[in-house]
Scaffold this active site. Structure first.
Site, PDB file in Angstrom:
ATOM      1  N   LYS A   1      13.527  -9.995 -81.748  1.00 23.04           N
ATOM      2  CA  LYS A   1      12.354  -9.076 -82.013  1.00 23.04           C
ATOM      3  C   LYS A   1      12.939  -7.885 -82.874  1.00 23.04           C
ATOM      4  CE  LYS A   1       8.963  -6.054 -80.344  1.00 23.04           C
ATOM      5  NZ  LYS A   1       8.074  -5.593 -79.662  1.00 23.04           N
TER       6      LYS A   1
ATOM      7  N   LYS B   1      14.017  -1.111 -83.360  1.00 19.69           N
ATOM      8  CA  LYS B   1      15.285   0.064 -83.850  1.00 19.69           C
ATOM      9  C   LYS B   1      16.225  -0.111 -82.791  1.00 19.69           C
ATOM     10  CE  LYS B   1      14.508   4.535 -83.177  1.00 19.69           C
ATOM     11  NZ  LYS B   1      14.321   5.773 -83.183  1.00 19.69           N
TER      12      LYS B   1
ATOM     13  N   LYS C   1      10.984   0.740 -69.447  1.00 20.20           N
ATOM     14  CA  LYS C   1      11.876   1.761 -70.047  1.00 20.20           C
ATOM     15  C   LYS C   1      13.012   2.215 -69.334  1.00 20.20           C
ATOM     16  CE  LYS C   1       8.372   3.279 -73.345  1.00 20.20           C
ATOM     17  NZ  LYS C   1       7.308   4.235 -73.617  1.00 20.20           N
TER      18      LYS C   1
END
Ligand code: TRP
Length: 317
Positions: A194, A197, A115
């Protein structure tokens, strides 16, 4: 005689409209286990605060996630469905676990590193995220946690946090096991990567017919192979072999990518329409009423566990 069902716990972050990748990658398994297990499901809104700062969106996405779960078939009469922030024991236990684990231990988190590498702010909540998730799981004496492969390490963290606590303060928490769906390959998006969003390649789970059509028509196909692989991979999620054969082994369809895409649009519409309609019939008030009831049930379980924890760590006077 011990006849109690095993406890299953899972959580979903309220982070915007669900897509079919979320459904087939994780949520579908929740449904499959509602009879066999004693299920507790949570909309983990405090986890979402690690990256979502707009209060309007937090509110909107949380309400929306509750409706989504009800629409796909989570049944509040069978399972506990609750809002994480309504059960303050989660953050309370997370703190106690934070005090048991070390910074180098948390630094091993792939999710955290990924992240931060993607540009998310490295806030302290993001760093200690695994201990809030461990608290979610451990408060309910969870046996199994159905999650996608990307969450495997988080369940390991929960297990290790349980062991650390038990070791320091005597046996208190069950050590949970991850339950990873095997033959769910990564759900591909419309561009073949993949479905995610953040790639903008999703097919929304509650899409209208128009949205389905638009998404399917945009699926990238290459004409080199036998069949359009990206179309096939999505079809394969919800058609059985005989259904697939009718399309992909049918000589009149071979090479006709437009016809094949039209078949996918029809099949997606058949699959999505009942959930979309069910969702449209759930009002905000109804969603709030249901989640409040679920949160009270969760609170009762969590409070009993925390009473034990408080006493063990010595803060109960
Ligand atoms: N980290 C999970 C995800 O991003 C969400 C989550 C939070 C969760 N707490 C949990 C999943 C407890 C399972 C159990 O998907």
């Amino acid at each position: 005689m011990e006849t109690a069902k095993k406890r299953l716990f899972s959580g979903v972050q309220p982070s915007g409209p669900l897509h079919i990748g979320n459904y087939f990658g994780a949520l579908k398994q929740w449904l499959d286990h509602q009879e066999e297990y004693d299920c507790v499901f949570s909309v983990v809104d405090y986890h979402a605060l690690t990256s979502l700062k707009d209060p309007k969106l937090v509110h909107e996405y949380t309400l929306s996630a509750i409706k989504d779960l009800l629409a796909i078939g989570i049944d509040p009469n069978k399972s506990i469905l609750f809002q994480q922030s309504r059960v303050s024991e989660h953050t309370e236990l997370a703190w106690i676990l934070d005090c048991l684990v070390t910074v180098p231990f948390l630094e091993l988190s792939h999710a955290y590193k990924d992240k931060v590498a993607k540009g998310l702010e490295a806030n302290a909540g993001l760093f200690t995220y695994p201990m809030l998730m461990a608290a979610d799981i451990l408060l309910y004496d969870t046996d199994v946690v159905p999650v996608g492969e990307d969450q495997r390490q988080h369940v390991e963290y929960a297990r290790e946090a349980a062991a650390k606590f038990n070791n320091a303060y005597t046996q208190t928490f069950k050590e949970p096991k991850e339950m990873i769906v095997k033959n769910v390959a990564i759900v591909p998006g419309t561009d073949g990567k993949k479905m995610s969003k953040s790639y903008g390649n999703t097919i929304p789970l509650f899409a209208t017919k128009e949205e389905i059509t638009k998404a399917v028509m945009s699926i990238v196909t290459d004409s080199s192979g036998e069949r359009p692989e990206n179309v096939f991979a999505i079809h394969k999620l919800f058609l059985d072999q005989s259904g697939l054969d009718k399309i992909y082994s049918n000589p009149t369809m071979r090479g006709k990518y437009k016809l094949i895409k039209e078949a996918l649009i029809e099949d997606l519409e058949k699959f999505i329409a009942p959930m979309r309609e069910k969702r449209a019939n759930i009002s905000d008030e109804e969603a709030v009423r249901i989640i409040n009831e679920g949160s009270e049930k969760a609170k009762a379980l969590a409070a009993a566990k925390m009473a034990e924890v408080r006493s063990k760590v010595g803060v109960a006077l």
